[in-house]
Design an enzyme around this catalytic site. Sequence first.
Site, mmCIF file in Angstrom:
data_model
loop_
_atom_site.group_PDB
_atom_site.id
_atom_site.type_symbol
_atom_site.label_atom_id
_atom_site.label_comp_id
_atom_site.label_asym_id
_atom_site.label_seq_id
_atom_site.Cartn_x
_atom_site.Cartn_y
_atom_site.Cartn_z
ATOM 1 N N HIS A 11 -48.784 44.226 121.344
ATOM 2 C CA HIS A 11 -49.289 43.867 120.022
ATOM 3 C C HIS A 11 -49.899 45.086 119.328
ATOM 4 C CE1 HIS A 11 -52.365 41.694 117.369
ATOM 5 N NE2 HIS A 11 -51.181 41.421 116.862
ATOM 6 N N ASP A 40 -47.145 46.257 112.272
ATOM 7 C CA ASP A 40 -47.236 45.682 110.922
ATOM 8 C C ASP A 40 -46.878 46.739 109.886
ATOM 9 O OD1 ASP A 40 -48.731 43.159 111.806
ATOM 10 O OD2 ASP A 40 -50.090 44.738 112.489
ATOM 11 N N HIS A 53 -52.398 47.354 109.480
ATOM 12 C CA HIS A 53 -52.644 45.906 109.519
ATOM 13 C C HIS A 53 -53.453 45.382 108.335
ATOM 14 C CE1 HIS A 53 -54.669 42.137 110.679
ATOM 15 N NE2 HIS A 53 -53.547 41.885 111.314
ATOM 16 N N GLU A 113 -43.443 43.260 111.783
ATOM 17 C CA GLU A 113 -44.055 42.208 110.963
ATOM 18 C C GLU A 113 -44.244 42.732 109.544
ATOM 19 O OE1 GLU A 113 -47.866 40.457 112.148
ATOM 20 O OE2 GLU A 113 -48.009 39.575 110.142
HETATM 21 O O1 G3P Z 1 -46.911 39.049 114.835
HETATM 22 C C1 G3P Z 1 -47.904 38.506 115.635
HETATM 23 C C2 G3P Z 1 -49.282 38.870 115.157
HETATM 24 O O2 G3P Z 1 -49.341 40.257 114.981
HETATM 25 C C3 G3P Z 1 -49.671 38.169 113.888
HETATM 26 O O3 G3P Z 1 -51.006 38.379 113.505
HETATM 27 O O4 G3P Z 1 -52.839 39.466 112.271
HETATM 28 O O5 G3P Z 1 -52.139 40.374 114.470
HETATM 29 O O6 G3P Z 1 -50.679 40.668 112.483
HETATM 30 P P1 G3P Z 1 -51.689 39.777 113.174
HETATM 31 MG MG MG Z 2 -48.948 41.618 113.339
#
Ligand code: G3P
Ligand code: MG
Length: 247
Positions: A11, A40, A53, A113
């Site tokens: 992540h 992201d 992010h 993402e």
């Molecule tokens: O894509 C999974 C996760 O990254 C979604 O939430 O806020 O961590 O981008 P966030």
């Molecule tokens: Mg994400």
Amino acid sequence: MSIKVPQIIGHRGAKGYAPENTIESVQTAADMGVEWVEIDVKLTKDLVPIIFHDETLERTTNGSGKVAETLYEDIRQLEAGSWFADSFAGIKIPTLEEMCEVLIDLNLGLNLEIKPCPGREKETAEVALDVLSRIWDDHDRLLISSFQHVSLETAMDIAGDWHRGLLVDEWQENWKDLADYLDVSTVNINGNECLREQVEEIIDMDYPILAYTINDPIRGRELQSWGVDGFFTDVPDVLQESLLTVH
Ligand code: G3P
Ligand code: MG
């Protein structure tokens, strides 16, 4: 369309061990044996796609203000590591292009993402897919996801045969209509909030499920026992140890 995604996806790279969404973070994930990472993407004021992010710069850099109001020439001066640890001082916010080159070198799969600043849902997908279309050849190892349906719809219009993932935060009764319409390959749910019957409903409809962000090995095992296929985690080594290996 079906896609084979590994059980563990780093992540924002390996957010638990390195500053999120940086080259160092994906390198850390690769060093741990992770096969795919999630990162992201959003646009600077002048439409440069960067790996970042938040909507604002304060939390993870020495800058301030909104990303959507900051030019890339100013973003590239920022320091994005020392908030995490002194040992990471001096590292930079990567562009999507710089990041993809590193991911390809490291042989990592990518879940990109699309995380647009408000009002930029369409153009963020357009710009990101334009970069990917020039750089990224292996579409079995690329998943485009978003919470923003307009971004996914744009991705579908531009590159209908690339894999998409529908991100769902709070449970949405109409998830299946969205998933069908957006022709997604995965449904990516909030693994800390979801209920067993919701997971089962998605499985019943034959969609693979990825769960974010799972750092607790006990919750990981529980979700796995419910049928969740893959896990976004800040701590890939912790989940790697605790999950049952499924091939
Ligand atoms: O894509 C999974 C996760 O990254 C979604 O939430 O806020 O961590 O981008 P966030
Ligand atoms: Mg994400």
